[in-house]
Write an enzyme that holds these catalytic residues in place. Structure first.
Site, PDB file in Angstrom:
ATOM      1  N   HIS A 116       1.319   3.916   1.920  1.00  0.00           N
ATOM      2  CA  HIS A 116       1.839   4.634   3.079  1.00  0.00           C
ATOM      3  C   HIS A 116       3.367   4.720   3.030  1.00  0.00           C
ATOM      4  CE1 HIS A 116      -2.006   3.868   5.676  1.00  0.00           C
ATOM      5  NE2 HIS A 116      -2.149   4.865   4.825  1.00  0.00           N
ATOM      6  N   HIS A 152       0.844  -1.197   0.000  1.00  0.00           N
ATOM      7  CA  HIS A 152       0.000   0.000   0.000  1.00  0.00           C
ATOM      8  C   HIS A 152       0.876   1.243   0.000  1.00  0.00           C
ATOM      9  CE1 HIS A 152       0.720  -0.855   4.253  1.00  0.00           C
ATOM     10  NE2 HIS A 152       0.259   0.324   4.610  1.00  0.00           N
ATOM     11  N   HIS A 161      -7.586  -1.044   5.224  1.00  0.00           N
ATOM     12  CA  HIS A 161      -6.543  -0.200   5.826  1.00  0.00           C
ATOM     13  C   HIS A 161      -6.274   0.985   4.901  1.00  0.00           C
ATOM     14  CE1 HIS A 161      -3.068   0.812   8.274  1.00  0.00           C
ATOM     15  NE2 HIS A 161      -2.320   0.837   7.186  1.00  0.00           N
ATOM     16  N   ASP A 179       5.802   4.498   5.024  1.00  0.00           N
ATOM     17  CA  ASP A 179       6.671   3.524   5.694  1.00  0.00           C
ATOM     18  C   ASP A 179       6.673   2.163   4.993  1.00  0.00           C
ATOM     19  OD1 ASP A 179       3.973   3.341   6.556  1.00  0.00           O
ATOM     20  OD2 ASP A 179       4.534   2.260   8.375  1.00  0.00           O
ATOM     21  N   HIS A 180       5.958   2.070   3.879  1.00  0.00           N
ATOM     22  CA  HIS A 180       5.979   0.861   3.063  1.00  0.00           C
ATOM     23  C   HIS A 180       6.472   1.128   1.640  1.00  0.00           C
ATOM     24  CE1 HIS A 180       3.644  -1.676   5.946  1.00  0.00           C
ATOM     25  NE2 HIS A 180       3.294  -0.483   6.371  1.00  0.00           N
ATOM     26  N   HIS A 237       4.398  -5.041  10.166  1.00  0.00           N
ATOM     27  CA  HIS A 237       4.897  -4.407  11.386  1.00  0.00           C
ATOM     28  C   HIS A 237       5.143  -5.432  12.481  1.00  0.00           C
ATOM     29  CE1 HIS A 237       4.172  -0.113  10.363  1.00  0.00           C
ATOM     30  NE2 HIS A 237       3.211  -0.625   9.606  1.00  0.00           N
ATOM     31  N   ASP A 275      -0.416  -4.383   5.967  1.00  0.00           N
ATOM     32  CA  ASP A 275      -1.117  -3.920   7.166  1.00  0.00           C
ATOM     33  C   ASP A 275      -2.568  -4.394   7.183  1.00  0.00           C
ATOM     34  OD1 ASP A 275       1.258  -2.713   7.780  1.00  0.00           O
ATOM     35  OD2 ASP A 275       0.490  -0.660   7.818  1.00  0.00           O
TER      36      ASP A 275
END
Length: 282
Positions: free
Chosen positions: A56, A54, A110, A58-59, A173, A134
């Site tokens: 975001h 996805h 998400h 941090d990905h 995570h 996530d």
């Protein structure tokens, strides 16, 4: 198929999946390019593609830099918001990287464009792997930022939950201890939760990852996969599985870790005014 688990940022995982006969590799959620490239060099492999779950940061934040450093790199994902995207994939689409087969599993909730990746090798005795981003965590599931409980229920029961039970789960995570503390609140008598939590705490103390789990294990202790079970209905006060899931997510969002007791000496120092010179405004 060899999976390298790479801890990055505060609690993220990115993964390098290596096709051992060709030494080609595919990255999942390449958030930190420098760290990924170090491992690629160490493993002596060639990065062919990135699979992004996805958008975001941090990905996906490493995509642009890796695309610049690795000409011809293919970047797969289901959301136009993913940086450096070259191949937009759809639900049930299959990809091939040497002997590695990938099935794309669309799991919106998400984020509205979240994609999980199910990987296996034909003829291999090794269990298949799910890179769940996530959507599904060890002992938990992702927050419903852009979706609904109905979507997450479909994701967990009809899409991911229907995969082979031996499937290894590699999530986005490291939040296993926190998830299982909540699971213990939901099912205080669940022995599988107690056992997994003790194990996860030990791993945490040793700074070791708790991934992968297996889908079969998740059904024993992950409350979000257990919405049909009586203890979950009792905890939520709901009987409809979607409503159980919705209530669980709300409870988890409000779940706080027990506050640590302040140091007694520090409290005495405050009482005696020893910190006052440091607290006064200049």
């Amino acid at each position: 198929m060899k999976v390298k688990v790479i801890s990055v940022l505060e609690d993220n995982y990115m993964y390098l999946v290596i096709e051992e006969s060709t030494r080609d590799a595919v990255a999942v959620d390449a958030a930190v390019p420098k760290r990924l490239l170090e491992i690629i060099r160490k493993e002596d492999v060639v990065l062919r593609a990135i699979l992004t779950t996805h958008h975001h940061w941090d990905h996906a934040r490493g995509n642009e830099e890796l695309a610049r450093l690795c000409p011809g790199l293919r970047v797969y994902g289901a959301d136009e918001r993913i940086g450096a995207l070259t191949h937009k994939v759809t639900h049930d689409q299959e990809l091939t990287f040497g002997a590695i087969r990938v099935r794309c599993l669309f799991t919106p909730c998400h984020t509205s464009g979240h994609m999980c990746y199910f990987m296996w090798e034909d003829g291999s005795l090794d269990a298949p792997a799910l890179f769940s981003g996530d959507t599904l965590f060890v002992g938990g599931c992702g927050k419903f930022f852009e979706g609904t409980a109905e979507q997450m229920y479909t994701n967990l029961t009809q899409i991911l939950g229907a995969l082979p039970k031996e499937t290894k789960v590699f999530c986005g995570h490291e939040c296993t201890v926190r998830n299982l503390k909540f699971a213990l609140k939901v099912e205080p008598e669940n022995e599988a939760v107690k056992k997994k939590l003790a194990w996860a705490k030990q791993r945490d103390d040793e700074d070791l990852p708790t991934v992968p789990s297996t889908l079969q294990e998740e059904f024993l202790y992950n409350p979000f996969l257990r919405v049909m079970e009586e203890p979950l209905r009792k905890f939520t006060g709901k009987t409809d599985p979607v409503e159980v899931l919705r209530t669980l997510r709300t409870e988890k969002d409000n779940f706080k870790k027990p506050k640590e007791q302040p140091n007694p000496q520090a409290m005495l120092a405050f009482d005696w005014g020893l910190f006052s010179p440091f607290l006064e405004k200049k």
